[in-house]
Design an enzyme around this catalytic site. Structure first.
Site, PDB file in Angstrom:
ATOM      1  N   LYS A 279       0.840  -1.186   0.000  1.00  0.00           N
ATOM      2  CA  LYS A 279       0.000   0.000   0.000  1.00  0.00           C
ATOM      3  C   LYS A 279       0.885   1.248   0.000  1.00  0.00           C
ATOM      4  O   LYS A 279       1.850   1.329   0.758  1.00  0.00           O
ATOM      5  CB  LYS A 279      -0.915   0.001   1.233  1.00  0.00           C
ATOM      6  CG  LYS A 279      -2.068   0.989   1.143  1.00  0.00           C
ATOM      7  CD  LYS A 279      -3.082   0.752   2.246  1.00  0.00           C
ATOM      8  CE  LYS A 279      -4.289   1.681   2.079  1.00  0.00           C
ATOM      9  NZ  LYS A 279      -5.312   1.455   3.109  1.00  0.00           N
ATOM     10  N   GLU A 366     -19.164  -4.554  11.668  1.00  0.00           N
ATOM     11  CA  GLU A 366     -20.062  -3.713  12.451  1.00  0.00           C
ATOM     12  C   GLU A 366     -21.114  -4.523  13.200  1.00  0.00           C
ATOM     13  O   GLU A 366     -21.467  -4.188  14.334  1.00  0.00           O
ATOM     14  CB  GLU A 366     -20.751  -2.689  11.538  1.00  0.00           C
ATOM     15  CG  GLU A 366     -19.847  -1.618  10.980  1.00  0.00           C
ATOM     16  CD  GLU A 366     -19.070  -2.038   9.749  1.00  0.00           C
ATOM     17  OE1 GLU A 366     -18.225  -1.257   9.279  1.00  0.00           O
ATOM     18  OE2 GLU A 366     -19.305  -3.182   9.250  1.00  0.00           O
ATOM     19  N   ARG A 394     -25.376  -1.045   8.621  1.00  0.00           N
ATOM     20  CA  ARG A 394     -25.220  -2.487   8.496  1.00  0.00           C
ATOM     21  C   ARG A 394     -25.585  -3.229   9.777  1.00  0.00           C
ATOM     22  O   ARG A 394     -25.791  -4.429   9.762  1.00  0.00           O
ATOM     23  CB  ARG A 394     -23.763  -2.819   8.136  1.00  0.00           C
ATOM     24  CG  ARG A 394     -23.358  -2.314   6.777  1.00  0.00           C
ATOM     25  CD  ARG A 394     -21.964  -2.748   6.402  1.00  0.00           C
ATOM     26  NE  ARG A 394     -21.875  -2.877   4.956  1.00  0.00           N
ATOM     27  CZ  ARG A 394     -20.889  -3.495   4.328  1.00  0.00           C
ATOM     28  NH1 ARG A 394     -19.913  -4.047   5.012  1.00  0.00           N
ATOM     29  NH2 ARG A 394     -20.877  -3.566   3.011  1.00  0.00           N
TER      30      ARG A 394
END
Length: 625
Positions: A279, A366, A394
């Site tokens: 990354k 979540e 969610r």
């Protein structure tokens, strides 16, 4: 070549590996220079350059369908599909989206702003493709953090039971916004470091992938297939799901990537291609960023890097809230903190640093975070769970079923509530309010400033009697110099301007309270103003007083009108047979696009100037009557 002349990815197939490497370098330079001007998702796109080039080299978009999980790492895909000259409008109003958007290009077949959706979407497409007797590949690019979420694992489990082929590219950079957590993260790390990786890496090309025959061996002989698997396909959890596995592959080696994707293309069934990327590749400050600073950036000078600003007056809402939680944790050993992979985004680093035994990052989960909160509460802890408004959608079922139904005491911070700006319709936090207001037992509150926020936190922690939801926006707020232990009466509203001579009252909440107050004072308006700091319960005394005073009430919201504060107030008056004249401002029944928050408010006719015009309109109606 001049990358600004790219119209579609077909040209890639005529390039040599050397030319593809040069192209990747040019794209990476372009991304660094342009994202630093406009802002956007920085590190994730730098890390996926060669991977995306290789995908478009091997597969035939738009016939073959390439789905990026979340989509914020699709900038290279956008460049290769002819959108490079729109990058100066990236994430701006009416400009190029920071995510895949179907209306932008025939090469964008799926769009999302939340993680872990791409495998499910790909499976649905694959089933439909095969029912239609069509032939094309469907490729889902999923990050290692997203793969660890429940939805991805559910989809992977289903995929293993199907004959419908999907290619999953696991983009493994060992870093989401922050450091990955959990057992699967440890597993992937072990795979990266294992001798099997070195063997696969060193022998991959020579064993199979240099010839067409090698690419077809897998499908021609089961016995040879098993030998090949032992040689280059690391045993992994994927075989337990009934899905084959190739890798790990160096995500910045184009030859290896192309060979791996060619093999996956030849296979008749679903396969995971495990690609190890870096990354922030090509920009050292991003490569070694362990705090997620370069994940999503505002404009900055790329020659100097992002220089942290030490503002002595202002700080982010997230930081202010977390600072007070940290302060209370020093006083109360029962307070625990939970976050779903947002330590940096929700400014929880100090909490994790000072109280590591009582802070838990559960990854992109979540739903699990919410029910974990329930379990902590049931065993007499005082949980603080913080989730972005857009992501907490969610966990509706878990909040409703596992927390509110049992009336479990806890504090849930709803971060980034309201319009959030450049991330657009997938990230605006304007829906959770309407969704959650119908849930019994909850206390729903939103502060107008930092001091009120700290008092609301105290109220939840000290009362410890119900689920409390604390809603706060993106952006900055004036710092609170001294922590307080004061509380607020639950359900109480506040007259900010109590003008006895006024016949019009504005009812609003959060930072709009201060903005409206300033406007009323500057324009010397004969208007009253109420801070509706609790959505649930509402202040019945104030609601009744508005009727008794025969007020015209303008409910000023910057969330969805359907199911918002105005709807609650209307229902209260209807239920109690009280007659009052009401006006409403809020977001109508549509999705709001990307853009700066002030631009979006103006587009929606919800900025302070439009509020002023609405008040003038009400005043004129009053005079005419």
């Amino acid at each position: 070549m001049n990358i600004r002349n790219i119209k579609d990815p077909s040209f890639l197939k005529d390039l040599s590996i050397t030319s593809l490497d040069e192209l990747s370098s040019d794209i990476r330079t372009f991304l660094i220079q342009n994202i630093s001007k406009t802002g956007g998702h920085f590190s994730s796109n730098l890390g996926i350059v060669e991977l995306t080039v290789a995908l478009h080299y091997v597969f035939d978009s738009p016939k073959d369908r390439i789905l990026f999980d979340v989509g914020h790492q699709s900038y290279v895909h956008k460049i290769l599909t002819g959108r490079i000259n729109d990058f100066d409008t990236l994430r701006q109003l009416n400009g190029l989206s920071g995510f895949q958007k179907r209306y932008e290009s025939v090469h964008d077949h799926f769009e999302a702003g939340h993680s872990s959706t791409a495998i499910s979407g790909a499976i649905g497409m694959a089933i439909a493709r095969d029912l239609n007797k069509e032939k094309y590949e469907i490729i889902s690019i999923v990050g290692d953090a997203a793969l660890m979420s429940g939805m991805s694992l559910e989809a992977l489990n289903h995929l293993g039971s199907l004959k419908n082929k999907v290619i999953i590219v696991l983009n493994d950079n060992d870093m989401s916004i922050g450091k990955n957590v959990g057992g699967l993260s440890i597993f992937l790390n072990d795979v990266r470091r294992s001798s099997k990786y070195r063997v696969a890496r060193d022998n991959y090309v020579s064993v199979l992938s240099k010839t067409k025959l090698g690419n077809k061996i897998y499908t021609l002989s089961k016995s040879v297939k098993e030998k090949i698997k032992k040689r280059i396909m690391a045993e992994s959890m994927f075989s337990e799901f009934g899905v084959d596995y190739i890798g790990p592959v160096d995500g910045h080696n184009l030859r290896d990537l192309i060979d791996a994707f060619m093999m996956a293309k030849e296979m008749p069934h679903s396969v995971v291609v495990h690609v190890h990327t870096k990354k922030g590749k090509g920009y050292p400050l991003a490569e070694y960023d362990k705090q997620g600073i370069y994940h999503g950036v505002s404009p900055f000078d790329y020659s100097k890097g992002i220089i942290p600003q030490n503002d002595k007056i202002m700080e982010s809402w997230s930081q202010l809230i977390s600072n007070h939680i940290d302060y209370l944790m020093n006083k109360d050993d029962d307070i625990v903190v939970i976050t779903p992979a947002m330590i940096t985004g929700s400014a929880l680093r100090d909490c994790f640093l000072h109280h590591p035994q009582r802070c838990f990052d559960v990854g992109i989960a979540e739903e699990h975070a919410m029910t974990l909160t329930a379990g902590l509460s049931l065993n007499h802890k005082k949980p603080y769970l913080t989730i972005y408004s857009s992501f907490i959608q969610r966990a509706y079922d878990q909040l409703n079923h596992d927390i509110a139904r049992m009336d479990l005491p806890c504090l849930i911070g709803i971060d980034r509530a309201g319009l959030v700006g450049e991330d657009g319709d997938t990230h605006h936090g304007v829906f959770e309010l309407s969704a959650f207001l119908s849930i019994p037992h909850i206390i729903y509150m939103t502060p107008k400033d930092g001091l009120e926020a700290t008092k609301m936190i105290n109220t939840a922690m000290f009362n410890h009697d119900h689920p409390y939801l604390l809603r706060f926006p993106k952006g900055s707020v004036k710092k609170v110099e001294l922590n307080t232990l004061e509380t607020i009466e639950v359900g109480s509203w506040q007259w900010i301007i109590d003008n006895k001579e006024s016949s019009i009252t504005v009812v609003t909440y959060d930072i709009k309270v201060n903005q409206v107050k300033t406007m009323i004072e500057e324009k010397n308006l004969n208007i009253s103003l109420i801070n509706a700091r609790f959505f649930k319960p509402m202040d019945d005394k104030v609601l009744d007083e508005l009727v008794n005073r025969k007020q015209k009430v303008l409910v000023y919201e910057t969330d969805m009108l359907n199911g918002g504060l105005g709807s609650l107030m209307s229902h209260y008056y209807h239920k109690n047979h009280k007659d009052i004249e009401m006006y409403f401002m809020g977001i109508d029944d549509h999705y709001v696009p990307q853009g700066k928050i002030n631009e979006l408010l103006k587009e929606e006719h919800l900025d302070i100037e439009h509020l002023y015009l609405k008040l003038k309109e009400i005043s004129n109606e009053e005079r005419e009557n």
